[in-house]
Every structure is written in structure tokens, then in C-alpha cells.
Design an enzyme around this catalytic site. Sequence first.
Site, PDB file in Angstrom:
ATOM      1  N   LYS A   1       0.830  -1.193  -0.051  1.00  0.00           N
ATOM      2  CA  LYS A   1       0.052  -0.096  -0.200  1.00  0.00           C
ATOM      3  C   LYS A   1       0.896   1.262  -0.323  1.00  0.00           C
ATOM      4  O   LYS A   1       0.471   2.333  -0.317  1.00  0.00           O
ATOM      5  CB  LYS A   1      -0.917  -0.078   1.334  1.00  0.00           C
ATOM      6  CG  LYS A   1      -1.954  -1.097   1.021  1.00  0.00           C
ATOM      7  CD  LYS A   1      -3.060  -1.022   2.152  1.00  0.00           C
ATOM      8  CE  LYS A   1      -4.321  -1.891   1.462  1.00  0.00           C
ATOM      9  NZ  LYS A   1      -3.855  -3.512   1.974  1.00  0.00           N
TER      10      LYS A   1
HETATM   11  C1  PLP Z   1      -4.500  -4.603   1.470  1.00  0.00           C
HETATM   12  C2  PLP Z   1      -3.724  -5.728   1.430  1.00  0.00           C
HETATM   13  C3  PLP Z   1      -4.176  -7.014   0.719  1.00  0.00           C
HETATM   14  C4  PLP Z   1      -5.543  -6.977  -0.245  1.00  0.00           C
HETATM   15  O1  PLP Z   1      -5.185  -5.890  -1.329  1.00  0.00           O
HETATM   16  P1  PLP Z   1      -6.561  -5.192  -2.167  1.00  0.00           P
HETATM   17  O2  PLP Z   1      -6.287  -4.340  -3.024  1.00  0.00           O
HETATM   18  O3  PLP Z   1      -7.429  -4.740  -0.871  1.00  0.00           O
HETATM   19  O4  PLP Z   1      -7.124  -6.474  -2.586  1.00  0.00           O
HETATM   20  C5  PLP Z   1      -3.227  -7.918   0.477  1.00  0.00           C
HETATM   21  N1  PLP Z   1      -2.080  -8.120   1.453  1.00  0.00           N
HETATM   22  C6  PLP Z   1      -1.739  -7.286   2.147  1.00  0.00           C
HETATM   23  C7  PLP Z   1      -0.494  -7.509   2.970  1.00  0.00           C
HETATM   24  C8  PLP Z   1      -2.504  -6.101   2.298  1.00  0.00           C
HETATM   25  O5  PLP Z   1      -2.181  -5.117   3.340  1.00  0.00           O
END
Ligand code: PLP
Length: 462
Positions: free
Chosen positions: A112
Amino acid sequence: MRYISTRGKAPDLSFEEAMLTGLARDGGLYLPESIPTLSTAEIKALHGLSYEEAAFAIMRPFIGDTFTDAEFRALIAKAYEGFGHKARAPLVQLESGHFLLELFHGPTLAFKDFAMQLIGQMFQAALSRSGKRVTIVGATSGDTGSAAIEAFRGLDNVDVFILYPHGRVSEVQRRQMTTPSESNVHTLAMTGDFDDCQARVKDMFNDFDFRDSVSLAGVNSINWGRVLAQVVYYFTSAVSLGAPERKVSFTVPTGNFGDIFAGYIAKQMGLPIDRLVVATNQNDILHRCLTTSDYKPDGVVPSISPSMDIQVSSNFERALFEAYGREGAPVAQLMDELKAGGFSVSQGALQALQESYDSGRCSEEETSATIAKVLAESTELLCPHSAVGAKVASEHMQADTPMITLATAHPAKFPDAVEAASGIRPPLPARMSDLFERDERVTRVENDLAAIQALIKDRIRS
Ligand SMILES: *Cc1c(COP(=O)(O)O)cnc(C)c1O
């Protein structure tokens, strides 16, 4: 470049407006009215570029005149300078034909950061130009919140409020959210699960009086700016394995469908992606929907991959909009049915979804077994989310097409689950090794919209 809502009833916006708003006023999500493409020659020209140079070339067609080329280059450079790896998104090999895209070298150790660090820069640039200020409110299952706080802490024109489900995030995730000391950071531990937190945030956006009075802005994974930033690493990784001359497939650990949808956009832009595989944990509503057409939430069961413990997958709405031929009315109808308990997609839409996405599910036992197996066979220590991806990927590999699994978090973010599976307790990278000594600051709140709104109004600086 104009942006349109998936529910067809909100005004078209520019990139800047869509980014600063997040959710459309008709409850929908913004998408470009048409998706720009890169020619084969333009994709070839990405070979040998730095991550930042590639990011500029890939995202430039989407941002219109929001930033000049020089401004946009500078924002990208600042966004990624705090990463712990020069390559930003390095690709490592797990086994023959199977690669891991390490997306966890950012400041909060999850993918993210790629999007959040960039939109932090873009928000600051746009707001300081206009003199406006905004209140960012976000819900998190753990990683979005820490990434948002890290990206917006200390910024003059922004207050950031993060709601996380009390007791349901890992200690590292919690500490990353509760230890920043800047006065514009407000971390709220709410009674309930992630879907409850996300529902309260949606309520705040749908309360237009409140929304306007605090200049609410959303940076959850529905924010188009975030999806866009994630498109970049699909290109850079595919190109490093031979695109555009050679096709590749991706498997993506999925919760809110933002990351995998960025892969869909990359494919629409002309990147030769063969299969996009949705990997879910035991909270497998997306896998069930993609195989049976039924989308019926039945309660989250906490797992060792908590960032994917989701039943209301907000960006899936964008995939539905595409599957219904970019018609807003049927999407609005499905979302109304969802409020009443669930929906079934039409046969035509199911077919369209299945043309774009494969899917698979990984149980808790399989997740742990995969962490151990991959460690034994490759020396790579996976976080539980990445292990869900690796397991589902292994079931979708095809001869001659390389598979890239997205590693979405660093194993040290989930040390208990990783140690239980592998016997190894992964250490935090040195640059954040004092996390457990810092003071925590958090406000406990109940699942009560009015009380949370009152708290926000009280806390924001005017
Ligand atoms: C947010 C997240 C996901 C899922 O990603 P999306 O874009 O919400 O599908 C998977 N793994 C981790 C470690 C995350 O932080």
C-alpha cells in the site's frame, strides 16, 4: 481525461477532483471515461528505465493537466525515496516459471506504500496550490491505515482519521498506526470488524452535510489515484520478464480488489497479461462469486492473513461496472441488493468476469504449509498474504507463461503467524527496529456514527 462514476449519476470530474474526493456523490467509484493505451513500442521503451521513470511514462496519460511533467516527475521521485530497496519493486524467482514481486520495501512494509506515498505527495501539491484543507477518513484492516498515516503525517493541509477494528490487527500494524506523534494524526480503535469500520466511513461520505462541513476526502483503496499508482509495477515486472514480446500471468492476494483491478487496467492499457488470478483466504466471497455468480456476505472469519479478511470488497464494483458494459444502472441496482443481503451477477456479466479473472482460495492450514514449503525450497520467507498468493498461483501455472505472485507485505509485519509456520521469527528491518519502544496514542470508539462524527468535528484544526 475525465472520470466517470460506476453508478452513472455523479458529475464527471478531472483527475485532481476524482483523487481529492475518493467516493463519488452517487455512492459509486471513479474510473477514466476511456482507458489510454501504450503502443508495443512504448512498452518496449520501458526496458532499462528506473522505477520512477517507468512510473512517469505509465501514469502520465491519466493525470491530464493536474500537474506539469516536471511537477509530476518530482512528486514521483519524492514518493519512492524512502523505500528500502533501490529497485522499489524487485522481482525474485521462487521456482521454474514462478516469480515473486516484492512490494514490501516501503516505509510501512506493505504494497500500500506504493500508492499511498504517491497520493500523499499529490494531495499536498494540489492542496498547497489551492490553499484548501481536507479531512481524510479511512477504514483499515491494518495496512491501509499505517500507510496513510505514514504518507500524511505532519502535512499542513490535512487531518487524518483512521478507524481500525479493535483487537483485530497485528501488533506491528497497530504500533505503526499508534506511535506517530504528529497532531494531525488521529487513530481510532473501533468496536467491530473491518467491514463495520468501512461501513461507518461510507456513511460519513453519504452524509453530505458532514462531508462538506469537514471537506472529507477518502484515501481508501477506492481512490482512483491509488489504483493508478499500482498499475506501474505490473508493467515493470512484466517488462523485466520479456513483455511485450512475452505474455505473463499474475496472482494477487486480494481483499478489496484494488490491487488486482490495477492489473486489469494494465492489461486494458496493452500490457500482454495472460491470466489475472484472484487469491483469497478462507474469506472467499470473491472466489465464490467468480465461480457461482452469487455474492452473499456471511460474516468475516478472522484469519492469519487479516488484511484480506473482507466480505464487502469495495473495488469489486469497478469490475462489475466493466462486466456490465460500463452501465451505471445495473451496478447501482446490485449495490442496493447488497445492502439487503447480497446479489447474483447476470450470466453475461459472470462470463465477462471469468474472461478477465481466474480465482482460488487458500485455507489457513494451506497458508502455513506454503510458508514452510517456500522457505524450504527457495529461502524466501513469505508473509501469510503472500503465501495465499503463492499457493493459489501454484494451481494456475501454465507451461511457457511465467507466473508472477505479488508479495504484498513483509513477513515481519506478521511475525506470530510466520514463526508458527516456519519456526523463524522475522526481524523488522533496521530502519524501524525501535517500533516496540515508542509510545502509543489511540482513541477507543464504539461502532456509533454520530459519536465518531462529533469526535472528528471536535478534533480538526480550523
Ligand atoms: C490490503 C492488502 C491486501 C489486499 O489488497 P486489495 O487491494 O485490498 O485487494 C493483501 N495483502 C496485504 C498485505 C494487504 O495489506
